[in-house]
Write a protein that holds these residues in place. Structure first.
Motif, PDB file in Angstrom:
ATOM      1  N   HIS A 153       3.018   5.890  -2.859  1.00  9.19           N
ATOM      2  CA  HIS A 153       4.251   6.417  -3.263  1.00  9.19           C
ATOM      3  C   HIS A 153       4.450   6.859  -4.706  1.00  9.19           C
ATOM      4  O   HIS A 153       4.786   7.875  -5.160  1.00  9.19           O
ATOM      5  CB  HIS A 153       5.412   6.068  -2.284  1.00  9.19           C
ATOM      6  CG  HIS A 153       6.710   6.630  -2.877  1.00  9.19           C
ATOM      7  ND1 HIS A 153       7.210   8.090  -2.253  1.00  9.19           N
ATOM      8  CD2 HIS A 153       7.875   6.574  -3.682  1.00  9.19           C
ATOM      9  CE1 HIS A 153       8.244   8.418  -2.810  1.00  9.19           C
ATOM     10  NE2 HIS A 153       8.632   7.482  -3.652  1.00  9.19           N
ATOM     11  N   ALA A 154       4.115   5.625  -5.424  1.00  8.90           N
ATOM     12  CA  ALA A 154       4.226   5.574  -6.895  1.00  8.90           C
ATOM     13  C   ALA A 154       3.283   6.625  -7.317  1.00  8.90           C
ATOM     14  O   ALA A 154       3.479   7.284  -8.649  1.00  8.90           O
ATOM     15  CB  ALA A 154       4.038   4.209  -7.133  1.00  8.90           C
ATOM     16  N   GLY A 155       2.088   6.434  -6.801  1.00  9.69           N
ATOM     17  CA  GLY A 155       1.156   7.563  -7.258  1.00  9.69           C
ATOM     18  C   GLY A 155       1.278   8.908  -7.072  1.00  9.69           C
ATOM     19  O   GLY A 155       0.355   9.679  -7.567  1.00  9.69           O
ATOM     20  N   GLN A 156       2.166   9.406  -6.360  1.00 12.79           N
ATOM     21  CA  GLN A 156       2.152  10.710  -6.030  1.00 12.79           C
ATOM     22  C   GLN A 156       3.221  11.374  -6.939  1.00 12.79           C
ATOM     23  O   GLN A 156       3.903  10.925  -7.613  1.00 12.79           O
ATOM     24  CB  GLN A 156       3.103  11.129  -4.641  1.00 12.79           C
ATOM     25  CG  GLN A 156       2.195  10.511  -3.519  1.00 12.79           C
ATOM     26  CD  GLN A 156       3.098  10.631  -2.324  1.00 12.79           C
ATOM     27  OE1 GLN A 156       4.379  10.690  -2.456  1.00 12.79           O
ATOM     28  NE2 GLN A 156       2.285  10.710  -1.145  1.00 12.79           N
ATOM     29  N   PRO A 157       2.697  12.557  -7.346  1.00 12.82           N
ATOM     30  CA  PRO A 157       3.392  13.296  -8.614  1.00 12.82           C
ATOM     31  C   PRO A 157       4.781  14.081  -8.130  1.00 12.82           C
ATOM     32  O   PRO A 157       5.310  14.012  -6.888  1.00 12.82           O
ATOM     33  CB  PRO A 157       2.591  14.587  -8.827  1.00 12.82           C
ATOM     34  CG  PRO A 157       1.776  14.749  -7.531  1.00 12.82           C
ATOM     35  CD  PRO A 157       1.647  13.700  -7.056  1.00 12.82           C
ATOM     36  N   ASN A 158       5.995  13.716  -9.106  1.00  6.77           N
ATOM     37  CA  ASN A 158       7.148  14.372  -8.878  1.00  6.77           C
ATOM     38  C   ASN A 158       7.125  15.743  -8.494  1.00  6.77           C
ATOM     39  O   ASN A 158       7.092  16.386  -9.704  1.00  6.77           O
ATOM     40  CB  ASN A 158       8.067  13.567  -9.898  1.00  6.77           C
ATOM     41  CG  ASN A 158       8.040  12.102  -9.845  1.00  6.77           C
ATOM     42  OD1 ASN A 158       8.306  11.653  -8.794  1.00  6.77           O
ATOM     43  ND2 ASN A 158       8.538  11.710 -11.149  1.00  6.77           N
ATOM     44  N   LEU A 159       7.540  16.254  -7.550  1.00  9.51           N
ATOM     45  CA  LEU A 159       7.500  17.466  -7.372  1.00  9.51           C
ATOM     46  C   LEU A 159       8.999  18.287  -7.495  1.00  9.51           C
ATOM     47  O   LEU A 159       9.989  17.496  -7.404  1.00  9.51           O
ATOM     48  CB  LEU A 159       7.030  17.953  -5.919  1.00  9.51           C
ATOM     49  CG  LEU A 159       5.964  17.477  -5.490  1.00  9.51           C
ATOM     50  CD1 LEU A 159       5.908  17.781  -3.815  1.00  9.51           C
ATOM     51  CD2 LEU A 159       4.862  18.139  -6.151  1.00  9.51           C
ATOM     52  N   PRO A 160       9.078  19.250  -8.301  1.00 12.87           N
ATOM     53  CA  PRO A 160      10.455  19.900  -8.695  1.00 12.87           C
ATOM     54  C   PRO A 160      11.261  20.101  -7.221  1.00 12.87           C
ATOM     55  O   PRO A 160      10.688  20.585  -6.257  1.00 12.87           O
ATOM     56  CB  PRO A 160      10.013  21.222  -9.227  1.00 12.87           C
ATOM     57  CG  PRO A 160       8.612  21.731  -8.642  1.00 12.87           C
ATOM     58  CD  PRO A 160       8.030  20.370  -8.491  1.00 12.87           C
ATOM     59  N   HIS A 161      12.513  19.973  -7.520  1.00 13.58           N
ATOM     60  CA  HIS A 161      13.390  20.413  -6.228  1.00 13.58           C
ATOM     61  C   HIS A 161      13.552  21.762  -6.246  1.00 13.58           C
ATOM     62  O   HIS A 161      13.813  22.509  -7.241  1.00 13.58           O
ATOM     63  CB  HIS A 161      14.694  19.396  -6.476  1.00 13.58           C
ATOM     64  CG  HIS A 161      14.592  18.044  -6.527  1.00 13.58           C
ATOM     65  ND1 HIS A 161      14.191  17.360  -5.456  1.00 13.58           N
ATOM     66  CD2 HIS A 161      14.491  17.209  -7.520  1.00 13.58           C
ATOM     67  CE1 HIS A 161      14.065  16.153  -5.752  1.00 13.58           C
ATOM     68  NE2 HIS A 161      14.100  15.813  -6.871  1.00 13.58           N
ATOM     69  N   THR A 210       0.865  -1.053   0.021  1.00 10.74           N
ATOM     70  CA  THR A 210      -0.050   0.037  -0.002  1.00 10.74           C
ATOM     71  C   THR A 210       0.721   1.429  -0.223  1.00 10.74           C
ATOM     72  O   THR A 210       0.708   2.293  -0.686  1.00 10.74           O
ATOM     73  CB  THR A 210      -1.073  -0.065   1.236  1.00 10.74           C
ATOM     74  OG1 THR A 210      -1.739  -1.190   0.954  1.00 10.74           O
ATOM     75  CG2 THR A 210      -1.729   1.300   1.096  1.00 10.74           C
ATOM     76  N   ARG A 211       1.833   1.145   0.853  1.00 11.25           N
ATOM     77  CA  ARG A 211       2.900   2.456   0.784  1.00 11.25           C
ATOM     78  C   ARG A 211       3.549   2.533  -0.292  1.00 11.25           C
ATOM     79  O   ARG A 211       3.538   3.665  -1.065  1.00 11.25           O
ATOM     80  CB  ARG A 211       3.875   2.155   1.965  1.00 11.25           C
ATOM     81  CG  ARG A 211       3.260   2.227   3.429  1.00 11.25           C
ATOM     82  CD  ARG A 211       4.404   2.056   4.315  1.00 11.25           C
ATOM     83  NE  ARG A 211       3.844   2.116   5.844  1.00 11.25           N
ATOM     84  CZ  ARG A 211       4.646   1.880   6.648  1.00 11.25           C
ATOM     85  NH1 ARG A 211       5.761   1.771   6.900  1.00 11.25           N
ATOM     86  NH2 ARG A 211       4.013   2.136   7.817  1.00 11.25           N
ATOM     87  N   THR A 212       3.734   1.554  -1.094  1.00 17.93           N
ATOM     88  CA  THR A 212       4.520   1.452  -2.293  1.00 17.93           C
ATOM     89  C   THR A 212       3.846   2.178  -3.502  1.00 17.93           C
ATOM     90  O   THR A 212       4.090   3.067  -4.070  1.00 17.93           O
ATOM     91  CB  THR A 212       5.194   0.300  -2.755  1.00 17.93           C
ATOM     92  OG1 THR A 212       6.191  -0.058  -1.752  1.00 17.93           O
ATOM     93  CG2 THR A 212       5.908   0.360  -4.126  1.00 17.93           C
ATOM     94  N   LEU A 213       2.381   1.587  -3.604  1.00 24.08           N
ATOM     95  CA  LEU A 213       1.644   2.050  -4.546  1.00 24.08           C
ATOM     96  C   LEU A 213       1.101   3.661  -4.106  1.00 24.08           C
ATOM     97  O   LEU A 213       1.301   4.554  -5.280  1.00 24.08           O
ATOM     98  CB  LEU A 213       0.213   1.208  -4.474  1.00 24.08           C
ATOM     99  CG  LEU A 213       0.522  -0.204  -5.101  1.00 24.08           C
ATOM    100  CD1 LEU A 213      -0.694  -0.989  -4.727  1.00 24.08           C
ATOM    101  CD2 LEU A 213       0.886  -0.248  -6.425  1.00 24.08           C
TER     102      LEU A 213
END
Length: 203
Positions: free
Chosen positions: A195-203, A190-193
């Motif tokens: 995390h994978a579904g979160q958009p990549n935020l700019p650094h 559940t945690r992996t899915l």
């Protein structure tokens, strides 16, 4: 883990199928054929996974346990109430199994996630609730069942407790251990899915 109604029903169905499969083999005759009876472990795990649903989930599992016993015993050509293991003490299975449910439910309320602290709490909750279940079920059968020859004594009861102590404890711990592994895997997945579904935020 917050569970939807569909998830709770899925868990209940899976546990019910496991009980039907293993309790049939056990068939109340103290045999540990094929897969040993998972009932005790199931009620503990159900209390953990289905905490808050006890008003409907526990009665359904309890009704299934009685129904399986009835079908197995009658399938042997034996009247249910004349079976060796069935007497007034049989109804003490309700508080026996409910003690396991309470143990799992307590753990679900107080657990601290995937930490060693939770593992220690799980061991304590299982040990206490299992001991309560064992004492009530074994004690009620010994003291109330007509299948136990007279005279009865505390010495003989303690000997009987010792005869079945390890087999029942090992079987319950085995199924709860498997359930714990599945729980850890489900949480990690559940945690992996998530995390994978979160958009990549700019650094």
């Amino acid at each position: 883990m917050v569970k939807t109604t569909a998830q709770r029903l899925g868990i209940l169905l899976a546990l019910a199928v496991l009980m039907a499969a293993t309790r049939t083999h056990h068939s109340l005759l103290h045999h540990f054929d094929a897969l040993p009876d998972a009932s005790w472990g199931i009620f503990f795990l159900a209390g953990f996974w289905l905490r808050g649903a006890g008003r409907w989930a526990f009665p359904l599992l309890m009704a299934e346990a009685v129904l399986v016993d009835y079908l197995v015993i009658n399938g042997q050509g034996i009247d249910f109430w004349s079976h060796y293991c069935v007497s007034v003490a049989y109804w003490f299975l309700i508080p026996s199994y409910f003690s396991l449910w309470l143990g799992g439910s307590w753990l679900a309320k107080h657990q601290a996630g995937l930490r060693l602290q939770t593992l220690a709490m799980a061991a304590v909750a299982l040990a206490v609730s299992w001991a309560a279940c064992y004492l009530v079920s074994n004690g009620s059968f010994y003291w109330l069942s007509n299948s136990v020859p007279l005279p009865r004594s505390f010495a003989a009861w303690f000997a009987n407790l010792g005869d079945w102590y390890l087999p029942f404890l090992q079987t319950t711990a085995l199924y709860v251990g498997v359930g714990a592994v599945l729980h850890v895997l489900a949480v990690q997945l559940t945690r992996t899915l998530k995390h994978a579904g979160q958009p990549n935020l700019p650094h």
